[in-house]
Design an enzyme around this catalytic site. Sequence first.
Site, PDB file in Angstrom:
ATOM      1  N   TYR A 190      92.943  62.502  42.080  1.00 43.07           N
ATOM      2  CA  TYR A 190      93.499  63.577  42.910  1.00 43.07           C
ATOM      3  C   TYR A 190      94.289  63.025  44.094  1.00 43.07           C
ATOM      4  O   TYR A 190      95.151  63.697  44.639  1.00 43.07           O
ATOM      5  CB  TYR A 190      92.390  64.515  43.428  1.00 43.07           C
ATOM      6  CG  TYR A 190      91.729  65.345  42.345  1.00 43.07           C
ATOM      7  CD1 TYR A 190      92.101  65.218  41.019  1.00 43.07           C
ATOM      8  CD2 TYR A 190      90.744  66.262  42.663  1.00 43.07           C
ATOM      9  CE1 TYR A 190      91.498  65.961  40.030  1.00 43.07           C
ATOM     10  CE2 TYR A 190      90.138  67.024  41.668  1.00 43.07           C
ATOM     11  CZ  TYR A 190      90.515  66.863  40.368  1.00 43.07           C
ATOM     12  OH  TYR A 190      89.915  67.614  39.379  1.00 43.07           O
ATOM     13  N   ASP A 215      81.954  62.470  28.456  1.00 49.30           N
ATOM     14  CA  ASP A 215      81.950  63.404  27.320  1.00 49.30           C
ATOM     15  C   ASP A 215      80.517  63.715  26.881  1.00 49.30           C
ATOM     16  O   ASP A 215      80.168  64.864  26.592  1.00 49.30           O
ATOM     17  CB  ASP A 215      82.805  62.878  26.149  1.00 49.30           C
ATOM     18  CG  ASP A 215      82.745  61.362  25.989  1.00 49.30           C
ATOM     19  OD1 ASP A 215      82.215  60.691  26.889  1.00 49.30           O
ATOM     20  OD2 ASP A 215      83.202  60.847  24.964  1.00 49.30           O
TER      21      ASP A 215
END
Length: 352
Positions: A141, A219
């Site tokens: 970010y 994941d």
Amino acid sequence: MKACITLLPGDGIGPEVTAEAVRCLQHVARKFNHEFEMQSAAIGGAAIDAEGDPLPAATIAACHKADALLLGAIGGPKWSDPDARVRPEQGLLRLRREFDFYANLRPVAPHPALLDASPLKAHLLAGVDIMVVRELTGGIYFGEKTRTAEHATDLCAYSATEIERIIRVAGRLARARRHRIVSVDKANVLETSRLWRTVTERVLTAEFPDVSLEHMLVDAAAMHLLRRPADFDVMVTENMFGDILTDEASMLAGSMGLLPSASLGDDRKGLYEPIHGSAPDIAGKGIANPYAAILSAAMLLRHSLQLEEEAVALETAVARAIDQGVRTPDIATAEHAPVSTRAAADAVLQEI
Ligand code: NAD
């Protein structure tokens, strides 16, 4: 005690839920003999409209003076043109950076009476009590960005120092809880994750030998959060993985309107906000769930003002209101008719 709190109501339902959190804080102040001076400042879309800047200088100055910051939410369709030069989110990102609020804490503990509000089966939710610790001022970010008509890049970068300090936050929290940390990364693919793994092991082995560590790929973590959420104690991860996993984890509690958060740095000042956004679909209707904002105020009492008893009083009051079936439409059922934002906060005030 005397404390100064800067309110950043923001956009959409932000002002609606912040107003209720303020009523609760004022009530706590009266009950426990404190004096909270509260002052509002502009942020996000409202600040763009008023001053052309999502984080005006006067807001930064008000935040510097305060002991703690209570935010509602920012953003909305009015300011979401992807080509806009100035965006509401920039105000929040700059605020986190300005005060180096690098540790975002999001507790997820579904209320027993609300297990039916979650899309997950109730038996999976029994005993869920997770503290998600998200790194908030590094990673993709904040890395360098480039964009041409045909190509775009976002750089993900982490230093060992940035990783060390967030792991220490997680270690301290784990010590006060069940002494277990799951560190989430993507070390099979990303160099930043491999550094994250090495530094995490180094810090925890040297400084928190009493805390157990498990590494988990992001994941797999996304899957295990749904399959066996009760197994997690503290989950620590980098900025973007944390952003995604905390929204996923919020559904364990049943509604975005139930979960608070704290963003902390190295001193006591912190930024407290519900995890939800400005909910433009329900803004102005008086039906937003105020519990997440009120629980964020409780985290403010605990972490910035060190008022543990008062924090627990507020959290207990919210739990009792839920026990009584006081539910805004997002968590209402055939059995529990929906009430307004104001009525939900009134029930909390009654219970403090
Ligand atoms: P959102 O959290 O605003 O809303 C998602 C859904 O949850 C909506 O259906 C909404 O009605 C519901 N919801 C959220 N909070 C609720 C509450 N307190 N009570 C009842 N229902 C609630 O997410 P979104 O729709 O993706 O985003 C809307 C805007 O908010 C966007 O502009 C986004 O950028 C912004 N946003 C801001 C923050 C923040 O201020 N930190 C966080 C997330 C999104």
